[in-house]
Design a protein around this motif. Structure first.
Motif, PDB file in Angstrom:
ATOM      1  N   ALA A   1       0.797  -1.228   0.000  1.00 51.24           N
ATOM      2  CA  ALA A   1       0.000   0.000   0.000  1.00 51.24           C
ATOM      3  C   ALA A   1       0.830   1.279   0.000  1.00 51.24           C
ATOM      4  O   ALA A   1       0.262   2.370  -0.012  1.00 51.24           O
ATOM      5  N   VAL A   2       2.175   1.165   0.030  1.00 48.08           N
ATOM      6  CA  VAL A   2       3.017   2.364   0.123  1.00 48.08           C
ATOM      7  C   VAL A   2       4.123   2.304  -0.913  1.00 48.08           C
ATOM      8  O   VAL A   2       4.496   1.232  -1.402  1.00 48.08           O
ATOM      9  N   GLN A   3       4.664   3.491  -1.227  1.00 48.90           N
ATOM     10  CA  GLN A   3       5.795   3.618  -2.127  1.00 48.90           C
ATOM     11  C   GLN A   3       6.971   4.233  -1.364  1.00 48.90           C
ATOM     12  O   GLN A   3       6.786   4.866  -0.315  1.00 48.90           O
ATOM     13  N   VAL A   4       8.170   4.031  -1.899  1.00 52.52           N
ATOM     14  CA  VAL A   4       9.361   4.631  -1.282  1.00 52.52           C
ATOM     15  C   VAL A   4       9.193   6.153  -1.253  1.00 52.52           C
ATOM     16  O   VAL A   4       8.809   6.767  -2.247  1.00 52.52           O
ATOM     17  N   GLY A   5       9.452   6.724  -0.085  1.00 56.10           N
ATOM     18  CA  GLY A   5       9.315   8.171   0.085  1.00 56.10           C
ATOM     19  C   GLY A   5       8.014   8.583   0.736  1.00 56.10           C
ATOM     20  O   GLY A   5       7.882   9.743   1.159  1.00 56.10           O
ATOM     21  N   ASP A   6       7.053   7.666   0.809  1.00 57.25           N
ATOM     22  CA  ASP A   6       5.771   8.006   1.435  1.00 57.25           C
ATOM     23  C   ASP A   6       5.954   8.251   2.927  1.00 57.25           C
ATOM     24  O   ASP A   6       6.679   7.504   3.610  1.00 57.25           O
ATOM     25  N   LYS A   7       5.282   9.275   3.420  1.00 60.78           N
ATOM     26  CA  LYS A   7       5.238   9.510   4.865  1.00 60.78           C
ATOM     27  C   LYS A   7       4.009   8.814   5.426  1.00 60.78           C
ATOM     28  O   LYS A   7       2.913   8.932   4.871  1.00 60.78           O
ATOM     29  N   VAL A   8       4.187   8.093   6.500  1.00 60.55           N
ATOM     30  CA  VAL A   8       3.083   7.347   7.100  1.00 60.55           C
ATOM     31  C   VAL A   8       2.960   7.707   8.572  1.00 60.55           C
ATOM     32  O   VAL A   8       3.929   8.127   9.218  1.00 60.55           O
TER      33      VAL A   8
ATOM     34  N   ASP B   1      -0.975   3.276  10.004  1.00 60.68           N
ATOM     35  CA  ASP B   1      -1.337   3.263   8.585  1.00 60.68           C
ATOM     36  C   ASP B   1      -1.007   1.903   7.967  1.00 60.68           C
ATOM     37  O   ASP B   1      -0.023   1.244   8.339  1.00 60.68           O
ATOM     38  N   LEU B   2      -1.827   1.491   6.989  1.00 62.10           N
ATOM     39  CA  LEU B   2      -1.624   0.214   6.308  1.00 62.10           C
ATOM     40  C   LEU B   2      -0.385   0.262   5.421  1.00 62.10           C
ATOM     41  O   LEU B   2      -0.202   1.192   4.629  1.00 62.10           O
TER      42      LEU B   2
ATOM     43  N   ARG C   1       0.820  -2.901   9.591  1.00 59.21           N
ATOM     44  CA  ARG C   1       0.617  -1.472   9.789  1.00 59.21           C
ATOM     45  C   ARG C   1       1.870  -0.833  10.375  1.00 59.21           C
ATOM     46  O   ARG C   1       2.695  -1.497  11.005  1.00 59.21           O
ATOM     47  N   ALA C   2       2.005   0.465  10.140  1.00 56.08           N
ATOM     48  CA  ALA C   2       3.204   1.194  10.579  1.00 56.08           C
ATOM     49  C   ALA C   2       3.277   1.210  12.106  1.00 56.08           C
ATOM     50  O   ALA C   2       2.311   1.609  12.764  1.00 56.08           O
ATOM     51  N   PRO C   3       4.421   0.793  12.680  1.00 59.00           N
ATOM     52  CA  PRO C   3       4.556   0.803  14.148  1.00 59.00           C
ATOM     53  C   PRO C   3       4.864   2.183  14.716  1.00 59.00           C
ATOM     54  O   PRO C   3       4.805   2.376  15.925  1.00 59.00           O
ATOM     55  N   PHE C   4       5.219   3.141  13.849  1.00 60.16           N
ATOM     56  CA  PHE C   4       5.527   4.502  14.298  1.00 60.16           C
ATOM     57  C   PHE C   4       5.412   5.443  13.097  1.00 60.16           C
ATOM     58  O   PHE C   4       5.335   4.999  11.943  1.00 60.16           O
ATOM     59  N   ASP C   5       5.365   6.738  13.375  1.00 60.55           N
ATOM     60  CA  ASP C   5       5.386   7.726  12.294  1.00 60.55           C
ATOM     61  C   ASP C   5       6.750   7.665  11.604  1.00 60.55           C
ATOM     62  O   ASP C   5       7.790   7.604  12.278  1.00 60.55           O
ATOM     63  N   GLY C   6       6.749   7.705  10.287  1.00 56.34           N
ATOM     64  CA  GLY C   6       8.035   7.639   9.607  1.00 56.34           C
ATOM     65  C   GLY C   6       7.913   7.790   8.107  1.00 56.34           C
ATOM     66  O   GLY C   6       6.869   8.168   7.574  1.00 56.34           O
TER      67      GLY C   6
END
Length: 335
Positions: free
Chosen positions: A67-74, A78-79, A164-169
């Motif tokens: 569900a994400v691409q390199v450079g995406d902020k999550v 977030d999935l 899902r993302a374990p932290f903001d990043g």
């Protein structure tokens, strides 16, 4: 002996004394506080992220979606990846159905035991049958506990179908593709925290303790300077490089994670300029003014041609002009 000869003899006797009497050497004096310099010290450093993880699968399943691409902020939660969960949902439903059946049998076993106890009071049922009903009930309760645990495990597997993302990043790497088989331990998305960061520096062991007392610490990268504050000095020394790691936090504008640069600070200990250091009897040191006498103060760690660290009170009087003309114990006259 007449009077003239007596005068001549007296003059002869006094002459060596007059020649041997040393005149005070003129010098100028300044306090150590006036002379002290605090040289800039630096050490290699890198901006590091406190959270840098490879998020991977905990179950074996086919990747349905990245569900994400390199450079995406999550944001946390977030999935990132969705796995094919068909088999795990079927197992969950089967376990739930088995649990429901066991609970129905439990109600029947409770009724049978209750009935057997009532009949036992009038001796219309054997003791063996009563014990059998009690054992049946106990076994069903144990079976229900086991199926409760199995259902919890099956539900957990279903939840693991979504990573899902374990932290903001920020997503820095994708290691999987749609349609590939994911397995436990295989990283699928590399995520780096760009908010929780600090600077790691390798500082010479002798300087680590002085860094803590410096009021001005900065991180420099290609001409840019970022203010820092010390968080910790790691109490372990590298035996090869003879350095200690220090961790510092940004106190204002921050550099990006992964940035390599230098940490700069002013030594909190006073130094004197190299030209104030003199050599006497093979030792390097300073001349201090003790009243009207010059005293040589050795500086064991001093090196020729380099500023020297001084461990003396700030008000210590140091001989500046005239220092090359004095020796230890010379009489001086302050100008």
């Amino acid at each position: 002996m007449d009077g003239s000869m007596r005068c001549v003899l007296i003059l002869i006797l006094l002459l060596p004394v007059r020649v041997g009497a040393a005149e005070p050497i003129p010098v100028s004096v300044q306090t150590l506080k006036e002379l002290a310099i605090h040289p800039q010290v630096e050490a290699p450093a890198t901006v590091v992220s406190l959270n840098h993880s490879q998020v991977g699968a905990k179950i074996t399943a086919t990747i349905d979606e990245l569900a994400v691409q390199v450079g995406d902020k999550v944001r946390k939660g977030d999935l990132l990846v969705r796995l094919d969960c068909t088999d795990y949902r079927i197992r969950q439903r089967q376990t739930d159905a088995a649990l429901a059946g066991s609970k129905a049998q439990l109600r029947l076993a409770e009724y049978r035991l209750q009935r057997a106890r009532a009949l036992a009071k009038s001796s219309n049922v054997s003791e063996e049958l009563l014990v059998q009903r009690e054992v049946e009930l106990t076994a069903l309760k144990a079976e229900i506990r086991a199926r409760d645990a199995a259902l919890a495990g099956a539900s957990e597997d279903v939840a693991r179908c979504e990573l899902r993302a374990p932290f903001d990043g920020v997503v820095v790497k994708r290691m999987g593709q749609t349609g590939e088989l994911a397995a436990p331990g295989k990283g699928l998305v590399e995520l780096q925290d760009v908010d929780s960061i600090e600077v790691s520096a390798q500082v010479p062991g002798a300087q680590a303790v002085h860094l803590a007392g410096s009021p001005d610490i900065q991180f420099r990268d290609d001409g840019d300077h970022y203010p820092l504050r010390l968080r910790a000095v790691i109490a372990v020394r590298d035996p090869r490089a003879r350095t200690q790691e220090v961790r510092l936090q940004f106190s204002g504008t921050r550099a990006l994670p992964g940035t390599a640069g230098r940490v700069l600070w002013r030594d909190d200990q006073p130094y004197v300029a190299a030209d104030l250091v003199v050599r006497r009897n093979g030792l390097l040191g300073l001349f201090l003014a003790e009243g009207e006498v010059a005293r040589f103060h050795p500086l064991p760690a001093a090196q020729e041609g380099r500023p020297a660290r001084v461990d003396l009170p700030p008000d210590t009087p140091v001989i500046v002009a005239g220092r090359v003309n004095v020796v230890d114990g010379s009489t001086i006259r302050r100008q």
